[in-house]
Structure formats: structure tokens, C-alpha cells
Design an enzyme around this catalytic site. Sequence first.
Site, PDB file in Angstrom:
ATOM      1  N   ASP A   1      49.999  36.247  -7.148  1.00 27.07           N
ATOM      2  CA  ASP A   1      49.976  35.248  -6.069  1.00 27.07           C
ATOM      3  C   ASP A   1      51.068  35.476  -5.026  1.00 27.07           C
ATOM      4  OD1 ASP A   1      47.791  33.830  -7.114  1.00 27.07           O
ATOM      5  OD2 ASP A   1      49.099  32.750  -8.495  1.00 27.07           O
TER       6      ASP A   1
ATOM      7  N   GLN B   1      40.609  41.045  -9.688  1.00 27.26           N
ATOM      8  CA  GLN B   1      41.710  41.321  -8.757  1.00 27.26           C
ATOM      9  C   GLN B   1      43.061  41.436  -9.447  1.00 27.26           C
ATOM     10  OE1 GLN B   1      41.799  37.747  -6.014  1.00 27.26           O
ATOM     11  NE2 GLN B   1      40.366  37.050  -7.571  1.00 27.26           N
TER      12      GLN B   1
END
Length: 466
Positions: free
Chosen positions: A200, A356
Site C-alpha cells: 500500500d 498484485q
Amino acid sequence: MDRVKFSDIHPFPFSPRSGTVAYKMKDLPAEVKKARQSILIKKKEVLQKMLYFVLEMEKNMNCIVAQSGGPTAAINATLAGVIKGAFINNFDNVYGSVNGIEGILNNNIVNLNIFKDEHKFNLLKQTPSAFLGSCRKKLPEYTENEEIFKQITDFMLERDIKYFFYIGGNDSMDTVAKMNRYVKAKNIDIKCMGVPKTIDNDLPVTDHTPGFGSAAKYIATTVREITCDSRVYDKDTVTIVEIMGRSAGWLTASSALARRFDGDGPHLIYLPERDFDIEKFLKDLTDVVKKEKNAVVCVSEGIKDKDGTYICEKTSSGLYDTFGHKYLSGTAKALEDLVREKLGFKVRGVELSVCQRCAGHIISLRDIEESVLIGKSAVEFALMGKSGEMVFYKRLSSDPYKIHIESHNIEDIANLEQTVPDNMISKDANDVTEDAIIYLKPLIEGEYPVIYKDSLPDIITLKDIL
């Protein structure tokens, strides 16, 4: 003390005791004394760290490392860095706690000295996911439940473990902060260091996080390939790609790296840092399809409307994790249904999901090299006496790209988030700026020389060594 002379770490410019090094400076001009004092103080700091290290080397040195939170394609490279740092500095044993802090609580640890084998070590660096397993356990404050902290520290002290390394994101740094508060309050000699990890890229202080570069590389590559696929038919089409990111849109922003020319996909990018206006989205999309025929849209899973309601709410589960975060999914599907109903375009929603964060076949060389380096640096800072800190990347320049690794008080990091800044988001809130590209591009650079076996990327798992 034979290696580090006391006279070398004497910080004063003068001493009245005849025969000392400092006594010989008594007739020197004041400015010379001051200059030499400055040099001596700097030398003292370096040599004191050396002395601390030499004394530590005489002890039986063991450390323990654990991984926590969501896995990445580079978290094992960071683990490899910690292991490498421990081996270089002659630790007797490097222990791994299975499933984060829970491994210590459940007496479930493994000895990682097996990674002295070079082939196994190289496989670890390229293996995605968390080799030691992970957890999302939230520790209480020690003032609320001291017993759990006593159990953890007793476990370590019984095994001569004086160094604790915790690899993770925002919530994991909370664990390090609480552990450090406890050992400090109880005067227990255990150094607690946080090592960053999260795709993130939302940890404060650090320029970026290990694992983000590889995830960004996968996203940009996949979006480029999706854009190629979307152009196959001579028909108005819309492809909506949902990318991870609850509150920070770094991953979605990285999709912009897929573009090769003006008008290339992705054509629209929506981040959670801006309110998502459905009517404006439909207008933006109509304009793109009219101009380009085939539109590719990238959206963060955590986009919300002006009232703070997640766009995916009508399709998400409504459940929360142990840290109070709502589970998110279904944003692409919600928008797919909306576009089909309101605009009538042929539309498809694509959720990249866990791919991902575990695409080990396309990891960024820079990301893996830096991940190993930051893990190794965590050990070096701990040996200097640092505790209750997180190692981080400080960017010195983007062109040429240069970083430096430092450490910072973890209390300024735990449970906080770093979002995409305003200068990287377009005024229309449907794209990113050139500043974002300049920041992102160096992080995906380089192709890691992946080791293959039977025509597939080779990996190593805990089951392989037990």
C-alpha cells in the site's frame, strides 16, 4: 578496550592532568581547540558505537524475526536481509516466529540458520508471500495485560534472544511500539526494531515501502496488457480495473506507468484521496469513449462518495478485521453494473486482488535489492543500541535516483497512514500528475534474475525445510 583507546574517545579539548593527550593542547589557540574538539566528538561517537558492537560480539547473540500483516512479493527479501545482517555480524542463531507474534506465544519457532545455504537464501529472496506466515493479532497495552508481554519476553530471555525484528505495515509497527514500551518500562535488555513492508506504500516517514515497487511493476504491466486486449474489437468498450488501496491510492496511481503515449490507457484514474462523484465519473467516461472508443479505468478499492460511503458497499460483506478495517471488494463490479445501466456500453470489471501482491515472476530488481538492504540495516541499527525505531528510506534525489537508510522513532509511525499528496493528483481528480510519475518510475526499475525450475519460477516454503 585494547582496540578502542580511551584517549581516542576523550571528548574534551583540555585536561589539567599532565601526560594526557588533552593536556598537550593547553597552549593551542581557542579556535584550534574548538575545531579539534568537534573532530574528537565525532570520532568519539563512531568509536563508542564500535565499542558497543565489540562488547556485544562477546555475548551469545541470538535474534528472532517475524512477519505480519498482508504479504508482498518482497517481504521475504526483507527477511533475507535480516538473516544476512545477522550472519555477517556473527549471531549464533537466527530464529523465525511462525505466524507473526503468535509464533512466540504458541512456542512455534524455526531456526533460520539453514539459509547459510546460498541457493536456499537466493530462493527466499524471490519467493512471494510470507515465508514465516503472518497474523493480524493486535496486542493490548501492557498496562492492560502485562502477562502476554511477560510471556513473550520470558520466551526470548530463556533462549538468549536479545533482538526482535518485526517486518510489517502500519498495524505491525503498533506491535513493535507496544513491545518496546514494555521492555523499556521493565528495564529488559531486548532491542525491538520495526522493518517496513506493505504494498500500500502508506507508512509515514519512509519515502516508500518494500514490496510496493514490485506490486506497482505488476500493476503497470497488467494494465498495459489489459489496454492491448481492450482494443481488439471495433466497438465501444469499457474495462474497469480495481486495485488495492483502502485509504491511500499509491498502487492505483502506479497504473499510470503503463502509458506509452498520449491517449494510451489507463484513460482515467480515481484515488481514495478524492471524493468519487458518480455523475462526473459517467461524464468523464462518456468523453473518453467518444474520443478513444475503448476506455480503461483504474480505481482504488477504497473510493468513497462525498458522504464517506464506499462505492463498493452494496456488494461488500460489511465485515471488519481485528484492527477495525472494513473488508473491501466489489468496487469494479459496482461500477460495471452502473455503467451498463446508465450508459449501455459493453463493460467488464477486473479485480486484480491478491495477484498484485504475490506476482513473484515480475518483481522489481530495485525493490528486491532495497528490501534486502533495509533488512540488513535493521540489524546494524539494533547493534548500535537502537530500539523502538523503524528503519526507513530517505530519498536524496529522483534523477539520478539515490536513497539513504535511516531509523526513526516508531511512535511517529505506528497506526498512521501516508496518502498520495495533492501535487500528485490532477485537478479534475481523475488522473495523476507528472510529479507522481517522477516519484514512481525509479521504484519499478530493473528486472530481477528469477531462478526457474521446471519452466516456472522456483520458490521455497516453510514446508521445504521442516
